[in-house]
Structure formats: C-alpha cells, structure tokens
Enzyme design. Structure first.
Site, mmCIF file in Angstrom:
data_model
loop_
_atom_site.group_PDB
_atom_site.id
_atom_site.type_symbol
_atom_site.label_atom_id
_atom_site.label_comp_id
_atom_site.label_asym_id
_atom_site.label_seq_id
_atom_site.Cartn_x
_atom_site.Cartn_y
_atom_site.Cartn_z
ATOM 1 N N SER A 67 0.833 -1.199 0.000
ATOM 2 C CA SER A 67 0.000 0.000 0.000
ATOM 3 C C SER A 67 0.870 1.251 0.000
ATOM 4 O O SER A 67 1.543 1.557 0.987
ATOM 5 C CB SER A 67 -0.908 0.001 1.230
ATOM 6 O OG SER A 67 -1.499 1.282 1.353
ATOM 7 N N HIS A 81 -1.019 -1.455 -4.332
ATOM 8 C CA HIS A 81 -2.327 -1.159 -3.757
ATOM 9 C C HIS A 81 -2.474 0.352 -3.579
ATOM 10 O O HIS A 81 -1.667 0.982 -2.891
ATOM 11 C CB HIS A 81 -2.460 -1.899 -2.412
ATOM 12 C CG HIS A 81 -3.806 -1.777 -1.775
ATOM 13 N ND1 HIS A 81 -4.874 -2.573 -2.146
ATOM 14 C CD2 HIS A 81 -4.267 -0.959 -0.800
ATOM 15 C CE1 HIS A 81 -5.933 -2.255 -1.403
ATOM 16 N NE2 HIS A 81 -5.593 -1.269 -0.583
ATOM 17 N N HIS A 100 -8.308 0.672 -4.559
ATOM 18 C CA HIS A 100 -9.313 0.424 -3.521
ATOM 19 C C HIS A 100 -10.071 1.722 -3.311
ATOM 20 O O HIS A 100 -9.535 2.665 -2.730
ATOM 21 C CB HIS A 100 -8.561 -0.041 -2.248
ATOM 22 C CG HIS A 100 -9.408 -0.158 -1.031
ATOM 23 N ND1 HIS A 100 -8.854 -0.301 0.234
ATOM 24 C CD2 HIS A 100 -10.757 -0.165 -0.860
ATOM 25 C CE1 HIS A 100 -9.825 -0.394 1.121
ATOM 26 N NE2 HIS A 100 -10.977 -0.305 0.493
ATOM 27 N N MET A 136 -12.425 4.074 -1.642
ATOM 28 C CA MET A 136 -13.155 4.406 -0.419
ATOM 29 C C MET A 136 -13.823 5.750 -0.677
ATOM 30 O O MET A 136 -13.413 6.785 -0.144
ATOM 31 C CB MET A 136 -12.185 4.451 0.778
ATOM 32 C CG MET A 136 -11.733 3.073 1.203
ATOM 33 S SD MET A 136 -10.211 3.103 2.182
ATOM 34 C CE MET A 136 -8.993 3.107 0.869
ATOM 35 N N GLY A 191 -9.612 4.276 6.361
ATOM 36 C CA GLY A 191 -9.375 5.716 6.474
ATOM 37 C C GLY A 191 -7.918 6.063 6.726
ATOM 38 O O GLY A 191 -7.441 7.090 6.281
ATOM 39 N N PHE A 192 -7.229 5.175 7.420
ATOM 40 C CA PHE A 192 -5.845 5.487 7.787
ATOM 41 C C PHE A 192 -4.980 4.236 7.771
ATOM 42 O O PHE A 192 -5.469 3.136 8.055
ATOM 43 C CB PHE A 192 -5.803 6.095 9.205
ATOM 44 C CG PHE A 192 -6.651 7.328 9.317
ATOM 45 C CD1 PHE A 192 -6.156 8.566 8.928
ATOM 46 C CD2 PHE A 192 -7.964 7.235 9.762
ATOM 47 C CE1 PHE A 192 -6.958 9.702 8.989
ATOM 48 C CE2 PHE A 192 -8.775 8.363 9.827
ATOM 49 C CZ PHE A 192 -8.266 9.599 9.439
ATOM 50 N N GLY A 193 -3.711 4.429 7.469
ATOM 51 C CA GLY A 193 -2.743 3.353 7.601
ATOM 52 C C GLY A 193 -2.306 3.253 9.061
ATOM 53 O O GLY A 193 -2.663 4.103 9.894
ATOM 54 N N GLY A 194 -1.575 2.202 9.365
ATOM 55 C CA GLY A 194 -0.955 2.083 10.687
ATOM 56 C C GLY A 194 -1.896 1.750 11.829
ATOM 57 O O GLY A 194 -1.561 1.971 12.993
ATOM 58 N N ASP A 253 -6.781 -6.339 4.316
ATOM 59 C CA ASP A 253 -6.208 -4.994 4.317
ATOM 60 C C ASP A 253 -6.395 -4.318 5.674
ATOM 61 O O ASP A 253 -7.525 -4.156 6.132
ATOM 62 C CB ASP A 253 -6.929 -4.187 3.219
ATOM 63 C CG ASP A 253 -6.392 -2.786 3.033
ATOM 64 O OD1 ASP A 253 -5.418 -2.403 3.690
ATOM 65 O OD2 ASP A 253 -6.974 -2.062 2.193
ATOM 66 N N GLY A 254 -5.271 -3.945 6.288
ATOM 67 C CA GLY A 254 -5.320 -3.176 7.529
ATOM 68 C C GLY A 254 -4.622 -3.888 8.666
ATOM 69 O O GLY A 254 -5.049 -4.959 9.095
ATOM 70 N N GLY A 255 -3.509 -3.332 9.108
ATOM 71 C CA GLY A 255 -2.796 -3.914 10.243
ATOM 72 C C GLY A 255 -2.151 -5.255 9.947
ATOM 73 O O GLY A 255 -1.828 -6.011 10.865
ATOM 74 N N GLY A 302 1.065 -1.780 4.319
ATOM 75 C CA GLY A 302 1.636 -0.457 4.082
ATOM 76 C C GLY A 302 2.728 -0.159 5.081
ATOM 77 O O GLY A 302 3.933 -0.228 4.775
ATOM 78 N N SER A 303 2.334 0.111 6.323
ATOM 79 C CA SER A 303 3.338 0.533 7.315
ATOM 80 C C SER A 303 4.326 -0.590 7.650
ATOM 81 O O SER A 303 5.438 -0.306 8.089
ATOM 82 C CB SER A 303 2.658 1.090 8.563
ATOM 83 O OG SER A 303 1.623 0.243 8.973
#
Ligand code: DX5
Ligand code: ZN
Length: 224
Positions: A7, A32, A65, A67, A141-144, A174-176, A196-197
């Site tokens: 991401s 992504h 993606h 959103m 809404g947010f990474g990390g 997707d996410g964490g 991502g992070s």
C-alpha cells in the site's frame, strides 16, 4: 499463490517511483492504491491522476481500492488512467451488481470490499462475478491501525463459500497486516496481502517486503 499488495499510502510520496521499485525488488507483486474522498472515510488521498503517474513507472498491476461515496462516477476515469483491478465498498453501492458489471465493462478486474461491521453474507449473490473480495481488518481511512481479529473468521468463511460454490475469487485482506499478524491471515485463507506501514520505511523497504513474504509463505506451507 500468496502475493504482497504493498500500500503506497505508507510510502514517501516525494519519491514514489523509487518506493514502488524498492517494494517490487523485495517481492511485492501488486501496487495497492488507497483512494479516499473525505466523505466515505475521514481522510483524503489521491485519485486517477496518481494512477496515471504510476502507470509508466511499474509493470505491476495497479489495485485501486475506492473508499469513496459514489464509485460509479469514477470508474471510467480509473480505467483511463491505467488501473488493472478496482474494488468498491459494499456499503456505498446501492446497485452492487451493476457497479461490478461496470468495472468489468471498463476492462478492469472487479473486487468488492467489506468493512469490519459488514457481514460476508451480503456478498453471496455477487461472488460469482468478482475477481477478489477484500476483507477490511481495520476501519478504513488510515494506515498504521491495529489489526482486528474478527477479520479471520470472515476470511475463513469466504474460503469455505468459495469451495462450496465452486468459485475461484481471491481473498485480499487490508489493515494492520504485519509481521505478527500475517501468519494467521494466511492460515485463515487470504492470499492477497495488503500491507503499508509494515513494508515502507526509509532504507528498509526491500528487506521488509522480503521478510514479510517469507513469513507469509511459511504460514502457507504449514497449512498444506
Ligand atoms: C486503510 C487502507 C489500507 C492501509 C493499510 O483504509 O485501506 O490499505 O493503507 O495500511 P497498514 O498496512 O499500515 O495498516
Ligand atoms: Zn486499502
């Protein structure tokens, strides 16, 4: 096949082409792109012009993606910009079937996304027409953010449905998703891993991607 969809939200935008190249050298095979409109999610990121800028810098598929509140209005622009895969959030699609058809008609692979609060069962009728289902493991809404374990049951349920219905859509998460969570996600049945992070960090991106994939693939071979 286990794939890393890195991401770019977590990358250094001032050096985007180099960031993509580093993640690709580390084994990432999908880019992504998180598109946020400030309405569906409380954040704003990028749109078709960013996809257009990315298109010449990599041969990897661009997985967008969306959103956004009204995805139908943007489908032609993403196709034009060079997106290969396009996913829409179930929660905003009044006519989900029609939207997925529209994505396909524009020559992109259609995907559908569900938020942590949205049940898998809302997708049953459209599963035969999607190339992938994206299970959000954070509220978008947010990474990390921290991985929500409730995603694991949803991934496993989707894998079960795929088998029962004789389909072959892919399962993206997707996410964490990071070194400590990727094993359970793969064991549950996901095969497109958005991160991502966990990947982007100055000077370490290539190595992070390699280590991430190594852990993911080890979990996949334990499964067999
Ligand atoms: C969240 C986005 C994610 C995000 C993942 O709304 O959809 O793709 O970039 O970031 P990490 O891997 O940092 O949780
Ligand atoms: Zn995303």
């Amino acid at each position: 096949m286990i794939e890393l969809a890195f991401s770019i939200l977590a990358s250094d935008f001032a050096h985007l082409a180099d960031e993509v190249a580093a993640a690709e050298r580390g084994g990432g095979t999908i880019v992504h792109v998180d598109v946020m409109d400030g309405h569906f999610v409380p954040n704003i990121t990028f749109g078709p012009p960013m996809v257009k800028a990315l298109r010449p810098v990599t041969k990897l598929p661009l997985d967008c993606h969306l959103m956004v509140e009204n995805p139908d209005a943007f489908i032609p622009a993403f196709a034009e910009a060079g997106a290969d895969m396009l996913s829409v959030q179930q929660e905003v699609c009044r006519h989900l079937h029609r939207t997925l058809q529209l994505i396909e008609q524009h020559g992109m692979l259609p995907g559908v996304v569900i938020n942590p609060g949205t049940p898998v069962d809302t997708l049953i009728e459209v599963l035969p027409m999607v190339h992938y289902v994206l299970v959000m493991s954070v509220n978008p809404g947010f990474g990390g953010q921290k991985f929500l374990p409730l995603a694991l049951e949803k991934i496993a349920y989707l894998a079960e449905l795929r088998e029962e219905m004789g389909l072959n859509f892919r399962i993206e998460v997707d996410g964490g998703v990071a070194h400590d969570t990727v094993g359970s996600v793969v064991e549950a049945g996901a095969d497109m891993l958005v991160a991502g992070s966990a990947i982007f960090s100055p000077g370490r991106t290539e190595q992070n991607a390699q280590e991430f994939l190594k852990t993911a693939r080890a979990a996949a071979s334990d499964e067999k």
